[in-house]
Design an enzyme around this catalytic site. Structure first.
Site, PDB file in Angstrom:
ATOM      1  N   SER A  31      45.996  51.418  28.576  1.00  0.00           N
ATOM      2  CA  SER A  31      45.288  52.222  29.580  1.00  0.00           C
ATOM      3  C   SER A  31      45.892  53.611  29.710  1.00  0.00           C
ATOM      4  O   SER A  31      47.103  53.748  29.862  1.00  0.00           O
ATOM      5  CB  SER A  31      45.394  51.567  30.968  1.00  0.00           C
ATOM      6  OG  SER A  31      44.737  50.350  30.968  1.00  0.00           O
ATOM      7  N   HIS A  62      36.969  52.277  27.474  1.00  0.00           N
ATOM      8  CA  HIS A  62      37.729  51.747  26.338  1.00  0.00           C
ATOM      9  C   HIS A  62      36.901  51.858  25.067  1.00  0.00           C
ATOM     10  O   HIS A  62      36.382  50.870  24.559  1.00  0.00           O
ATOM     11  CB  HIS A  62      38.086  50.272  26.563  1.00  0.00           C
ATOM     12  CG  HIS A  62      39.330  50.076  27.348  1.00  0.00           C
ATOM     13  ND1 HIS A  62      39.377  50.231  28.708  1.00  0.00           N
ATOM     14  CD2 HIS A  62      40.580  49.723  26.975  1.00  0.00           C
ATOM     15  CE1 HIS A  62      40.599  49.978  29.123  1.00  0.00           C
ATOM     16  NE2 HIS A  62      41.350  49.669  28.099  1.00  0.00           N
ATOM     17  N   HIS A  84      40.259  42.837  25.254  1.00  0.00           N
ATOM     18  CA  HIS A  84      41.007  41.977  26.189  1.00  0.00           C
ATOM     19  C   HIS A  84      40.422  40.568  26.216  1.00  0.00           C
ATOM     20  O   HIS A  84      39.217  40.380  26.085  1.00  0.00           O
ATOM     21  CB  HIS A  84      40.946  42.557  27.614  1.00  0.00           C
ATOM     22  CG  HIS A  84      41.581  43.899  27.751  1.00  0.00           C
ATOM     23  ND1 HIS A  84      40.884  45.063  27.547  1.00  0.00           N
ATOM     24  CD2 HIS A  84      42.848  44.256  28.062  1.00  0.00           C
ATOM     25  CE1 HIS A  84      41.702  46.087  27.733  1.00  0.00           C
ATOM     26  NE2 HIS A  84      42.894  45.625  28.037  1.00  0.00           N
ATOM     27  N   TYR A  86      40.113  38.781  28.840  1.00  0.00           N
ATOM     28  CA  TYR A  86      39.243  38.609  30.024  1.00  0.00           C
ATOM     29  C   TYR A  86      37.815  39.121  29.795  1.00  0.00           C
ATOM     30  O   TYR A  86      36.914  38.848  30.581  1.00  0.00           O
ATOM     31  CB  TYR A  86      39.844  39.282  31.273  1.00  0.00           C
ATOM     32  CG  TYR A  86      40.043  40.770  31.186  1.00  0.00           C
ATOM     33  CD1 TYR A  86      38.969  41.664  31.221  1.00  0.00           C
ATOM     34  CD2 TYR A  86      41.317  41.310  31.073  1.00  0.00           C
ATOM     35  CE1 TYR A  86      39.154  43.029  31.127  1.00  0.00           C
ATOM     36  CE2 TYR A  86      41.521  42.677  30.989  1.00  0.00           C
ATOM     37  CZ  TYR A  86      40.430  43.521  31.015  1.00  0.00           C
ATOM     38  OH  TYR A  86      40.626  44.874  30.918  1.00  0.00           O
ATOM     39  N   GLU A  87      37.617  39.850  28.705  1.00  0.00           N
ATOM     40  CA  GLU A  87      36.256  40.308  28.408  1.00  0.00           C
ATOM     41  C   GLU A  87      35.413  39.186  27.814  1.00  0.00           C
ATOM     42  O   GLU A  87      34.210  39.353  27.613  1.00  0.00           O
ATOM     43  CB  GLU A  87      36.306  41.472  27.408  1.00  0.00           C
ATOM     44  CG  GLU A  87      36.931  42.733  27.993  1.00  0.00           C
ATOM     45  CD  GLU A  87      37.058  43.810  26.935  1.00  0.00           C
ATOM     46  OE1 GLU A  87      36.074  44.547  26.735  1.00  0.00           O
ATOM     47  OE2 GLU A  87      38.122  43.913  26.296  1.00  0.00           O
ATOM     48  N   ALA A 114      49.530  48.802  30.518  1.00  0.00           N
ATOM     49  CA  ALA A 114      49.794  49.054  31.936  1.00  0.00           C
ATOM     50  C   ALA A 114      50.151  47.708  32.544  1.00  0.00           C
ATOM     51  O   ALA A 114      49.576  46.684  32.154  1.00  0.00           O
ATOM     52  CB  ALA A 114      48.547  49.610  32.602  1.00  0.00           C
ATOM     53  N   MET A 212      47.629  41.901  31.503  1.00  0.00           N
ATOM     54  CA  MET A 212      46.540  41.079  30.959  1.00  0.00           C
ATOM     55  C   MET A 212      46.349  41.295  29.452  1.00  0.00           C
ATOM     56  O   MET A 212      45.244  41.142  28.942  1.00  0.00           O
ATOM     57  CB  MET A 212      45.231  41.410  31.688  1.00  0.00           C
ATOM     58  CG  MET A 212      45.296  41.237  33.187  1.00  0.00           C
ATOM     59  SD  MET A 212      43.773  41.777  33.979  1.00  0.00           S
ATOM     60  CE  MET A 212      44.284  41.794  35.713  1.00  0.00           C
ATOM     61  N   SER A 213      47.407  41.691  28.759  1.00  0.00           N
ATOM     62  CA  SER A 213      47.246  41.973  27.321  1.00  0.00           C
ATOM     63  C   SER A 213      48.552  41.718  26.575  1.00  0.00           C
ATOM     64  O   SER A 213      49.409  40.979  27.048  1.00  0.00           O
ATOM     65  CB  SER A 213      46.813  43.433  27.138  1.00  0.00           C
ATOM     66  OG  SER A 213      47.869  44.305  27.508  1.00  0.00           O
ATOM     67  N   ASN A 236      51.652  49.847  39.153  1.00  0.00           N
ATOM     68  CA  ASN A 236      51.572  49.366  40.543  1.00  0.00           C
ATOM     69  C   ASN A 236      52.631  48.290  40.702  1.00  0.00           C
ATOM     70  O   ASN A 236      53.108  47.740  39.710  1.00  0.00           O
ATOM     71  CB  ASN A 236      50.175  48.750  40.805  1.00  0.00           C
ATOM     72  CG  ASN A 236      49.865  47.627  39.829  1.00  0.00           C
ATOM     73  OD1 ASN A 236      49.499  47.872  38.672  1.00  0.00           O
ATOM     74  ND2 ASN A 236      50.042  46.396  40.261  1.00  0.00           N
ATOM     75  N   HIS A 248      41.858  48.513  40.104  1.00  0.00           N
ATOM     76  CA  HIS A 248      41.851  49.076  38.757  1.00  0.00           C
ATOM     77  C   HIS A 248      41.858  50.606  38.835  1.00  0.00           C
ATOM     78  O   HIS A 248      42.451  51.275  37.987  1.00  0.00           O
ATOM     79  CB  HIS A 248      40.623  48.560  38.006  1.00  0.00           C
ATOM     80  CG  HIS A 248      40.594  48.942  36.557  1.00  0.00           C
ATOM     81  ND1 HIS A 248      41.625  48.659  35.688  1.00  0.00           N
ATOM     82  CD2 HIS A 248      39.665  49.599  35.821  1.00  0.00           C
ATOM     83  CE1 HIS A 248      41.329  49.129  34.486  1.00  0.00           C
ATOM     84  NE2 HIS A 248      40.150  49.705  34.542  1.00  0.00           N
TER      85      HIS A 248
HETATM   86  N1  HPA Z   1      48.525  42.579  37.213  1.00  0.00           N
HETATM   87  C1  HPA Z   1      47.935  42.348  36.016  1.00  0.00           C
HETATM   88  N2  HPA Z   1      47.624  43.312  35.164  1.00  0.00           N
HETATM   89  C2  HPA Z   1      47.917  44.573  35.513  1.00  0.00           C
HETATM   90  C3  HPA Z   1      48.533  44.884  36.736  1.00  0.00           C
HETATM   91  C4  HPA Z   1      48.862  43.824  37.630  1.00  0.00           C
HETATM   92  O1  HPA Z   1      49.407  44.024  38.730  1.00  0.00           O
HETATM   93  N3  HPA Z   1      48.683  46.238  36.770  1.00  0.00           N
HETATM   94  C5  HPA Z   1      48.192  46.712  35.590  1.00  0.00           C
HETATM   95  N4  HPA Z   1      47.708  45.716  34.839  1.00  0.00           N
END
Ligand code: HPA
Length: 276
Positions: A31, A62, A84, A86-87, A114, A212-213, A236, A248
């Protein structure tokens, strides 16, 4: 569905008609890092969409493509717009770019992402070199027929992230006065963020960041003998660590803000992989 081996071979054929240089390094851009391709000279861009039967990312912003070219005279290939889990893609599909790059003879792969910070000593905008991971995705990219030409049925995972690359990156960043954390990355499938209870559990397990990757790509890369370097941007603090709700939009905002710093770290990483 087209067999993965056929898809790999037809993609290699498609790419080799258009690309003349032989990349030594692959880079998966996470990201906010998409613009890194602007630093590449003698570019050849191959959009996923023009490769027959290639899966295409559904995440907004993306745009999937391979970017071949040179950075400081090092031949490399960037993957923009990773897929990903999750897609809804299979693990086999999301790790397809790794296998393609392996077949193109790269020696090392840099995987960026990220992530949410779990370690309370981390802060938003920190970067973390991944030293190991916890696969909490609920799946494994090597399930199914083993592709023997890449690696063995039961690969050892004691050293997925290459120690020598980690040490060199740490030392080079230290010399440049660039601060970096080190730690363990845990992958959840997403797309929902984690709950505070999950994050408390992950901390007890020793995880420092969550995302998530990356984990499927790192497993497949290591299976095929590639050197792996993983770098997370802490966009974050994970759920429950800060009182702020996760979004997001916030992840994208922070990725955008720290982009120059992430790009600097990535340039150092590319130089190290180019020399190793
Ligand atoms: N959790 C999962 N995936 C993420 C996060 C998170 O807090 N921040 C960026 N990608």
């Amino acid at each position: 569905m087209i067999e993965i081996e056929n898809l790999i071979n037809s993609t290699i054929l498609h790419i080799s008609k258009k690309v003349k240089n032989k990349p030594k390094i692959g880079v998966i851009l996470g990201s906010g890092l998409g613009d890194f391709a602007d630093n590449i000279l003698e570019k050849t861009i191959i959009p996923f969409a023009e490769i027959p039967n290639f899966p295409i990312s559904t995440v907004v912003g993306h745009k999937g493509e391979f970017v071949f070219g040179k950075y400081e005279n090092i031949d490399l290939v960037l993957v923009k717009g990773r897929l990903h889990y999750y897609e809804g893609y299979t693990m086999e599909q999301i790790t397809l770019p790794i296998r393609i790059m392996k077949k193109l003879d790269i020696e090392s792969i840099i995987i960026t992402n990220a992530a949410g910070g779990i370690n309370e000593n981390f802060k938003v905008s920190d970067f973390m070199i991944i030293t190991d991971h916890i696969n909490f995705s609920g799946n494994n990219p090597l399930i199914g027929k083993n592709l023997d030409e890449f690696g063995s049925r039961f690969p050892d995972c004691s050293n997925i992230y290459t120690d020598s690359l980690i040490k060199s990156l740490e030392n080079s960043l230290l010399l440049k006065n660039i601060q970096i954390q080190k730690g363990i990355y845990l992958m959840c499938s997403g797309p929902s963020y984690e709950t505070p209870a999950e994050i408390r559990m992950f901390r007890k397990w020793g995880a420092d960041a969550v995302g998530m990757s990356t984990v499927p790509e790192a497993i497949v890369a290591s299976h095929s003998g590639l050197k792996v370097l993983g770098i997370s941007c802490i966009t974050n603090m994970a759920a429950g660590i800060s009182s702020q709700k996760l979004s997001h939009t916030e992840v994208l905002e922070i990725s955008e803000k720290v982009k120059p710093n992430f790009e600097n770290i990535l340039k150092v990483a590319i130089n190290i992989c180019g020399k190793n």
